[in-house]
Write a protein that holds these residues in place. Structure first.
Motif, short mmCIF file in Angstrom:
data_model
loop_
_atom_site.label_atom_id
_atom_site.label_comp_id
_atom_site.label_asym_id
_atom_site.label_seq_id
_atom_site.Cartn_x
_atom_site.Cartn_y
_atom_site.Cartn_z
N GLU A 2 29.82 31.74 -6.26
CA GLU A 2 30.21 33.14 -5.40
C GLU A 2 29.43 34.19 -5.89
O GLU A 2 29.54 34.68 -7.06
CB GLU A 2 31.69 33.28 -5.52
N GLU A 3 28.67 34.87 -5.02
CA GLU A 3 27.92 36.08 -5.36
C GLU A 3 28.84 37.20 -5.05
O GLU A 3 29.24 37.35 -3.89
CB GLU A 3 26.52 36.03 -4.80
N LEU A 46 32.42 44.00 -12.67
CA LEU A 46 32.98 42.64 -12.44
C LEU A 46 34.22 42.14 -13.40
O LEU A 46 35.16 41.83 -13.06
CB LEU A 46 31.70 41.62 -12.57
N PHE A 47 33.80 42.28 -14.72
CA PHE A 47 34.89 42.03 -15.83
C PHE A 47 35.88 42.89 -15.80
O PHE A 47 37.04 42.35 -15.98
CB PHE A 47 34.06 42.15 -17.20
N LEU A 62 37.90 41.03 -12.89
CA LEU A 62 38.58 39.80 -13.42
C LEU A 62 39.44 40.21 -14.58
O LEU A 62 40.02 39.12 -14.89
CB LEU A 62 37.41 38.96 -13.86
N THR A 72 30.20 34.17 -9.83
CA THR A 72 31.06 33.07 -10.72
C THR A 72 30.87 31.81 -10.19
O THR A 72 30.48 31.68 -8.95
CB THR A 72 32.27 33.49 -10.33
N ALA A 118 31.95 33.33 -15.40
CA ALA A 118 31.66 34.69 -14.77
C ALA A 118 30.42 35.20 -15.37
O ALA A 118 30.38 35.27 -16.57
CB ALA A 118 32.92 35.43 -14.74
N LYS A 175 35.12 27.36 -15.72
CA LYS A 175 34.72 28.50 -14.96
C LYS A 175 34.06 29.64 -15.72
O LYS A 175 34.36 30.06 -16.77
CB LYS A 175 36.40 29.01 -14.63
N ARG A 203 27.59 43.06 -8.66
CA ARG A 203 28.54 43.02 -9.77
C ARG A 203 28.34 41.74 -10.46
O ARG A 203 28.16 41.81 -11.78
CB ARG A 203 30.03 42.82 -9.27
#
Length: 258
Positions: free
Chosen positions: A25-26, A48-49, A52, A33, A42, A40, A30
């Motif tokens: 997933e783009e 982004l972090f 999440l 993932t 990232a 998983k 950001r």
């Protein structure tokens, strides 16, 4: 993406086997993932972090672009990528300033890294940590402040602002989306190409005005001569066809501009 390419190239140099990624997933501006070997993963920036809710990555680097990595929701490390100025960048930016043009850097990189590169290159101002939509908004602000704008970029995230600028210029080595959105494509990925294109554009405008002045001037002169009975058919032909040929020959000069 140049950052992704640089990471992949460095991994190959270290004999790292590149694995297949599932559920990729783009996340625009950001990071990305996905699942690698059941883990998983990232990869992206601090924005982004934060989304999440992944912690533990410390303070921002003083210079360079950060690529944070997390495994199963836990911070794993940071890849730090430093940009390098091309040899002609400083001289090209200085030449743009001499022409009375304002140079402003719009980037998604960290503020510290962007300011460092802007200072090295001699760029007048910098706006950092921008999403693609932010770049477009800033460009509109700059247009209101300075007038007509030209944006030059090469990334996928630059496509919206390339399309929205008065003139969009893309590097031929850049992303296809940027090339499609741009008005001008530079086959040589160098800032000096931008300077050269502006010089050619100015010369073209100057020649166009020369042609307008000569064409109208000769026609008005011949009309005045005709009113006083000094213009015959051959003078009228010269004022029409002859002047057109002169203007074409004058325009051809731009082909020989170095």
């Amino acid at each position: 993406h140049p950052v992704a390419v640089s990471i992949a190239n460095e991994a190959k140099k270290c004999n790292v086997t590149l694995a297949e990624v599932a559920e990729l997933e783009e996340l625009s501006g950001r990071g990305m993932t996905g699942i690698v070997n059941g883990v998983k993963v990232a990869v992206g920036n601090r924005r982004l972090f934060n989304e999440l809710q992944i912690a533990g990555y410390g303070e921002p680097a003083s210079y360079g672009s950060e690529v944070l990595v997390a495994l199963d929701g836990q911070y794993a490390g940071t890849i730090l990528i430093a940009d390098a100025l091309k040899k002609d960048t400083k001289s090209a930016v200085a030449e743009l300033a001499k022409r009375g043009l304002h140079t402003i850097m719009l980037t998604g990189d960290t503020k510290a890294g962007a300011e460092y590169m802007a200072k090295e290159a001699g760029v007048e101002a910098v706006r950092a940590e921008l999403l693609p939509v932010d770049k477009l908004s800033v460009m509109k602000e700059l247009r209101e402040q300075y007038g007509s704008t030209m944006f030059v970029g090469d990334g996928i995230n630059d496509a919206p602002v390339l399309a929205g600028a008065d003139v969009g210029g893309a590097m031929g080595s850049g992303a296809d989306a940027a090339i499609e959105a741009a008005d001008v494509v530079y086959m040589r990925p160098s800032i000096s190409s931008v300077v050269e294109s502006i010089g050619i554009a100015n010369s073209t405008i100057a020649i166009a005005w020369q042609n307008v002045v000569v064409a109208l001037g000769v026609k008005i002169l011949v009309m005045i001569m005709g009113l006083f009975g000094y213009a015959n058919m051959w003078v009228a032909v010269f004022a029409d066809t002859g002047v057109s040929i002169l203007c074409i020959l004058n325009s051809i000069r731009i082909l020989y501009k170095k």
